[in-house]
Design an enzyme around this catalytic site. Structure first.
Site, PDB file in Angstrom:
ATOM      1  N   HIS A  96      43.372  42.808  37.739  1.00 48.49           N
ATOM      2  CA  HIS A  96      42.238  43.733  37.703  1.00 48.49           C
ATOM      3  C   HIS A  96      41.005  42.996  38.201  1.00 48.49           C
ATOM      4  CE1 HIS A  96      41.903  41.663  33.839  1.00 48.49           C
ATOM      5  NE2 HIS A  96      40.710  42.166  33.639  1.00 48.49           N
ATOM      6  N   HIS A 114      37.912  42.531  36.710  1.00 44.21           N
ATOM      7  CA  HIS A 114      36.946  41.945  35.792  1.00 44.21           C
ATOM      8  C   HIS A 114      36.527  40.578  36.331  1.00 44.21           C
ATOM      9  CE1 HIS A 114      36.806  43.697  31.433  1.00 44.21           C
ATOM     10  NE2 HIS A 114      35.614  43.735  31.994  1.00 44.21           N
ATOM     11  N   ASP A 171      35.897  37.631  35.131  1.00 43.95           N
ATOM     12  CA  ASP A 171      36.537  36.373  34.728  1.00 43.95           C
ATOM     13  C   ASP A 171      37.889  36.169  35.392  1.00 43.95           C
ATOM     14  OD1 ASP A 171      37.197  38.577  32.974  1.00 43.95           O
ATOM     15  OD2 ASP A 171      38.252  37.171  31.662  1.00 43.95           O
ATOM     16  N   HIS A 172      38.485  37.228  35.941  1.00 46.88           N
ATOM     17  CA  HIS A 172      39.793  37.115  36.591  1.00 46.88           C
ATOM     18  C   HIS A 172      39.684  36.913  38.105  1.00 46.88           C
ATOM     19  CE1 HIS A 172      42.473  38.298  33.147  1.00 46.88           C
ATOM     20  NE2 HIS A 172      41.272  38.607  32.681  1.00 46.88           N
ATOM     21  N   HIS A 176      43.512  49.035  30.186  1.00 43.95           N
ATOM     22  CA  HIS A 176      42.375  48.173  29.865  1.00 43.95           C
ATOM     23  C   HIS A 176      41.074  48.975  30.011  1.00 43.95           C
ATOM     24  CE1 HIS A 176      40.434  44.375  29.207  1.00 43.95           C
ATOM     25  NE2 HIS A 176      40.042  44.173  30.442  1.00 43.95           N
ATOM     26  N   ASP A 208      45.175  41.873  31.155  1.00 43.63           N
ATOM     27  CA  ASP A 208      44.447  42.386  29.988  1.00 43.63           C
ATOM     28  C   ASP A 208      44.849  43.837  29.750  1.00 43.63           C
ATOM     29  OD1 ASP A 208      43.153  39.987  30.016  1.00 43.63           O
ATOM     30  OD2 ASP A 208      41.184  40.781  30.541  1.00 43.63           O
ATOM     31  N   HIS A 232      44.917  33.285  27.742  1.00 41.44           N
ATOM     32  CA  HIS A 232      43.606  33.965  27.707  1.00 41.44           C
ATOM     33  C   HIS A 232      43.176  34.155  26.250  1.00 41.44           C
ATOM     34  CE1 HIS A 232      40.317  36.536  28.633  1.00 41.44           C
ATOM     35  NE2 HIS A 232      40.854  37.298  29.564  1.00 41.44           N
TER      36      HIS A 232
END
Length: 278
Positions: A62, A64, A66-67, A154, A177, A241
């Site tokens: 995805h 986001h 942080d990914h 998510h 996530d 994570h």
């Protein structure tokens, strides 16, 4: 055929000197696959002797931050460290929106790309990429390796993907996530291992800020991830994570929480923790 899973980064959006951002390396069938690219991913890969130019594909669960924090680093570093006259494009596979993010990343690095083309006679074109967007179904089939994607939950981050990597009878699922959902159960059914992001909701709920507590809405707790593994019938559950980060010496607490719902093998650890499946 075995599948080797290495947790390159086991951290979260909160910077941690001991944990890089979310990223997992999967090696099987002579192929090297990177799933997500959080902060510090290439430094962690370098510790394994894996350079960006060795990647066969980048899979994004995805979008986001942080990914995908180091998406630009992966793209540029692969480009400048590949010395073939006609380098193969880097396949980037992700949910809808991935092409826009990649396009914006190339634009952000536009000056850098221009400088390098002007400076090096053997760099004549921008980084070669092959971006593909999926929501469900087969996404990769090369040699003995087959990858299937399925939507996860998510929300409000949508769409999000889980990936099932299969090679000659061995299967590993990478959930990303998500909260528990039927589509992840189907994707994971009968797999040998499930790599699942987790939070300790019992600890997060004690935090004084609502913004931290909000993460419980759209992440699986350790017990929920373990219950997903049980429903799917997997043999090994690999946790990553970690939110909050695992305090040294408390690993068994996390294992015990997983054992409440899952009686198989539970793997967790620091960055570069490696698990061989099959």
């Amino acid at each position: 055929m075995a599948i080797e899973v290495t947790l390159l980064g086991t951290g979260s959006p909160i910077p941690d000197p001991n944990r890089a951002g979310p990223a997992t390396l999967v090696r099987t069938g002579g192929q090297t696959l990177l799933v997500d690219c959080g902060r510090g991913v290439l430094q962690r890969a370098a510790a394994l002797g894996v350079g960006a130019n060795a990647l066969d594909a980048l899979l994004l669960t995805h979008l986001h931050s942080d990914h995908i924090t180091d998406l630009g680093d992966v793209i540029i570093t692969r480009w400048v460290t590949t010395f073939d006259a006609r380098p193969a494009p880097l396949p980037i596979i992700g949910p809808p929106g991935t092409a826009d993010v990649v396009r914006a990343t190339l634009q952000a690095f536009g000056f850098d790309i221009g400088y390098r083309i002007a400076h090096h006679d053997d760099l004549n074109e921008p980084p070669p990429l092959e971006v593909q967007e999926f929501t469900d179904g087969p996404v990769w089939e090369r040699g003995a390796v087959r990858i299937t994607a399925a939507p996860t939950d998510h929300r409000p981050v949508e769409p999000t993907l889980g990936f099932r990597v299969e090679c000659e009878g061995t299967a590993v699922v990478l959930a990303g996530d998500t909260v528990p959902c039927a589509s992840l159960d189907r994707l994971s059914s009968g797999a040998d291992a499930l790599v699942h992001t987790v939070i300790r909701d019992d600890l997060v709920q004690r935090m004084p800020l609502q913004r931290f507590k909000d993460i419980c809405d759209y992440h699986s707790s350790v017990q929920q991830a373990a219950a997903t593994a049980t429903r799917a019938g997997v043999g090994t559950l690999i946790l990553t994570h970690y939110v909050p980060a695992i305090t040294p010496g408390e690993e068994d607490q996390w294992r015990q929480l997983a054992a409440e719902e899952f009686d198989g093998r539970v793997e967790l650890g620091d960055d570069l923790h490696r698990v061989r499946i099959g």
